[in-house]
Design an enzyme around this catalytic site. Structure first.
Site, PDB file in Angstrom:
ATOM      1  N   SER A  14      77.613  49.462  53.239  1.00 14.57           N
ATOM      2  CA  SER A  14      77.493  49.435  54.703  1.00 14.57           C
ATOM      3  C   SER A  14      78.842  49.114  55.366  1.00 14.57           C
ATOM      4  CB  SER A  14      76.464  48.388  55.133  1.00 14.57           C
ATOM      5  OG  SER A  14      76.493  48.260  56.541  1.00 14.57           O
ATOM      6  N   THR A  61      68.709  48.522  58.408  1.00 15.72           N
ATOM      7  CA  THR A  61      68.841  49.887  57.913  1.00 15.72           C
ATOM      8  C   THR A  61      67.771  50.138  56.854  1.00 15.72           C
ATOM      9  OG1 THR A  61      70.428  51.522  57.111  1.00 15.72           O
ATOM     10  CG2 THR A  61      70.723  49.287  56.283  1.00 15.72           C
ATOM     11  N   LYS A  65      63.518  49.904  58.698  1.00 14.70           N
ATOM     12  CA  LYS A  65      63.535  50.199  60.136  1.00 14.70           C
ATOM     13  C   LYS A  65      62.154  50.214  60.778  1.00 14.70           C
ATOM     14  CE  LYS A  65      67.923  52.531  60.833  1.00 14.70           C
ATOM     15  NZ  LYS A  65      68.586  53.682  61.457  1.00 14.70           N
ATOM     16  N   ASP A 102      70.451  53.509  67.853  1.00 11.92           N
ATOM     17  CA  ASP A 102      70.874  54.819  67.336  1.00 11.92           C
ATOM     18  C   ASP A 102      70.814  55.857  68.458  1.00 11.92           C
ATOM     19  OD1 ASP A 102      71.334  54.061  64.675  1.00 11.92           O
ATOM     20  OD2 ASP A 102      69.214  54.268  64.170  1.00 11.92           O
ATOM     21  N   THR A 152      59.992  71.759  56.391  1.00 18.73           N
ATOM     22  CA  THR A 152      58.549  71.575  56.546  1.00 18.73           C
ATOM     23  C   THR A 152      58.227  71.592  58.039  1.00 18.73           C
ATOM     24  OG1 THR A 152      58.805  70.051  54.688  1.00 18.73           O
ATOM     25  CG2 THR A 152      56.638  70.109  55.736  1.00 18.73           C
ATOM     26  N   TYR A 214      78.339  60.962  57.238  1.00 21.49           N
ATOM     27  CA  TYR A 214      79.801  60.817  57.193  1.00 21.49           C
ATOM     28  C   TYR A 214      80.200  60.494  55.760  1.00 21.49           C
ATOM     29  CZ  TYR A 214      78.148  56.040  57.576  1.00 21.49           C
ATOM     30  OH  TYR A 214      77.456  54.879  57.362  1.00 21.49           O
TER      31      TYR A 214
HETATM   32  P1  ATR Z   1      66.418  60.508  56.731  1.00 17.59           P
HETATM   33  O1  ATR Z   1      65.783  59.175  56.994  1.00 17.59           O
HETATM   34  O2  ATR Z   1      67.844  60.427  56.231  1.00 17.59           O
HETATM   35  O3  ATR Z   1      66.269  61.464  57.859  1.00 17.59           O
HETATM   36  P2  ATR Z   1      64.182  61.653  55.350  1.00 17.59           P
HETATM   37  O4  ATR Z   1      63.290  60.941  56.273  1.00 17.59           O
HETATM   38  O5  ATR Z   1      63.858  61.672  53.890  1.00 17.59           O
HETATM   39  O6  ATR Z   1      65.661  61.089  55.437  1.00 17.59           O
HETATM   40  O7  ATR Z   1      64.347  63.157  55.868  1.00 17.59           O
HETATM   41  C1  ATR Z   1      65.166  64.050  55.246  1.00 17.59           C
HETATM   42  C2  ATR Z   1      65.227  65.321  56.073  1.00 17.59           C
HETATM   43  O8  ATR Z   1      66.167  66.218  55.472  1.00 17.59           O
HETATM   44  C3  ATR Z   1      63.917  66.081  56.148  1.00 17.59           C
HETATM   45  O9  ATR Z   1      63.851  66.767  57.380  1.00 17.59           O
HETATM   46  C4  ATR Z   1      64.046  67.063  54.978  1.00 17.59           C
HETATM   47  O10 ATR Z   1      63.250  68.220  55.105  1.00 17.59           O
HETATM   48  P3  ATR Z   1      61.670  68.153  54.748  1.00 17.59           P
HETATM   49  O11 ATR Z   1      61.012  67.417  55.884  1.00 17.59           O
HETATM   50  O12 ATR Z   1      61.251  69.559  54.657  1.00 17.59           O
HETATM   51  O13 ATR Z   1      61.588  67.401  53.444  1.00 17.59           O
HETATM   52  C5  ATR Z   1      65.501  67.416  55.104  1.00 17.59           C
HETATM   53  N1  ATR Z   1      66.115  67.897  53.838  1.00 17.59           N
HETATM   54  C6  ATR Z   1      66.421  67.157  52.763  1.00 17.59           C
HETATM   55  N2  ATR Z   1      67.014  67.922  51.818  1.00 17.59           N
HETATM   56  C7  ATR Z   1      67.103  69.175  52.323  1.00 17.59           C
HETATM   57  C8  ATR Z   1      67.628  70.420  51.854  1.00 17.59           C
HETATM   58  N3  ATR Z   1      68.201  70.526  50.651  1.00 17.59           N
HETATM   59  N4  ATR Z   1      67.532  71.494  52.671  1.00 17.59           N
HETATM   60  C9  ATR Z   1      66.960  71.401  53.884  1.00 17.59           C
HETATM   61  N5  ATR Z   1      66.451  70.263  54.394  1.00 17.59           N
HETATM   62  C10 ATR Z   1      66.523  69.150  53.631  1.00 17.59           C
END
Ligand code: ATR
Length: 273
Positions: A14, A61, A65, A102, A152, A214
């Site tokens: 962090s 974090t 959250k 955020d 999705t 980042y």
């Molecule tokens: P965060 O808290 O970092 O947003 P998360 O809640 O697990 O992490 O969400 C990850 C997001 O990245 C989701 O929208 C996921 O798509 P799905 O909802 O279909 O799972 C998306 N994501 C992760 N890997 C991906 C990839 N390789 N290509 C496209 N979308 C991806």
């Protein structure tokens, strides 16, 4: 002395202690800021401990959250819509106030790039996970039109309904090339980079591609975007701007220096690379 900390798991990398201690030292404030690992499932017990130990403010974090909301006695409207908090502040009655910085952190980071007037602008947002929620709330409030694409689709429809007051469009990530031409700006909130992959983009023609991540996870996506003719920006300034909003809540409205903290963070990331 004001005792502050960031809690999460993992927490070792962090940048929040570096950001806040830079401001605390620069402004000569009587405060400390540490990072504390709190495993999933131990959120509520940890908050009770922090109350007894005299902590006055916490950044929160992953994976806490949402879980911290169980202990919040006051929650902002943003927290209610987003369903997550990243900032807790001890109240004089012993409770915790929950905020989500955020959301203003994103709009402040975009304002730093000269983007302030959102009415009539279309933003294409990629991803519908936890990171997207605050961005959706902030940009909906700011008056932008949003197109939310996600692998999705149901998740995209669902979070638009939860985080936005106005109607916006959603669709599958496969629509990217088709709808991209309508966007003034693309914001990537997916975690694809953390899995070592990236999302393929059509030509950017000089428009802005903003990635909320980042450091190393952002690199392949930003390189690809740059090669496709997008102007690119990583999420480091958003991290610093959300920290500044938290700092302001804890220190009676004081506005710390964004650029000093951003330079210190960039130097730390370069050393890690
Ligand atoms: P965060 O808290 O970092 O947003 P998360 O809640 O697990 O992490 O969400 C990850 C997001 O990245 C989701 O929208 C996921 O798509 P799905 O909802 O279909 O799972 C998306 N994501 C992760 N890997 C991906 C990839 N390789 N290509 C496209 N979308 C991806």
């Amino acid at each position: 002395m004001k005792r502050l900390a960031v809690i999460g798991d993992p927490i070792g990398h962090s940048l929040s202690p570096l950001i806040h201690m830079t401001w605390i030292d620069t402004l000569g404030l009587d405060a400390s800021y540490e990072s504390i690992r709190v495993p999933a499932g131990e959120t509520e017990a940890a908050l009770d401990d922090f109350t007894h130990e005299g902590f006055t403010g916490l950044n929160v974090t992953l994976p806490h959250k949402q879980a911290v909301l169980a202990k919040a006695t006051r929650t902002s409207d943003a927290v209610k819509a987003i369903g997550a908090a990243n900032t807790l502040t001890r109240l004089s009655d012993g409770g915790w106030q929950a905020d989500n910085t955020d959301a203003p952190g994103l709009t402040a980071a975009l304002a730093r790039l000269g983007l302030t007037d959102w009415a009539g602008k279309t933003i294409l947002m990629l991803g519908a996970g936890g990171a997207a929620r605050a961005g959706l709330f902030a940009l909906d409030q700011a008056g932008a039109e949003i197109i939310l694409l996600n692998r999705t689709v149901e998740k995209a429809q669902h979070i638009l309904g939860e985080c936005c007051a106005r109607q916006h469009r959603s669709g599958p990530l496969d629509d990217l090339a088709e709808v991209c031409g309508q966007a003034d700006l693309v914001i990537n909130t997916t975690s694809a980079g953390h899995g070592g992959s990236h999302i393929r983009l059509p030509s950017g023609d000089g428009r802005l591609f903003y990635d909320m991540s980042y450091g190393a996870p952002a690199r392949p996506q930003l390189q690809h975007a740059g090669a496709q003719g997008w102007k690119t920006e990583d999420g480091l300034a958003m991290l610093v701007c959300q920290a500044a909003e938290s700092f302001s809540i804890w220190f009676d409205g004081k506005r710390p220096d964004i650029e000093i903290a951003l330079a210190v963070c960039r130097a730390a990331l370069e050393q890690d690379a």
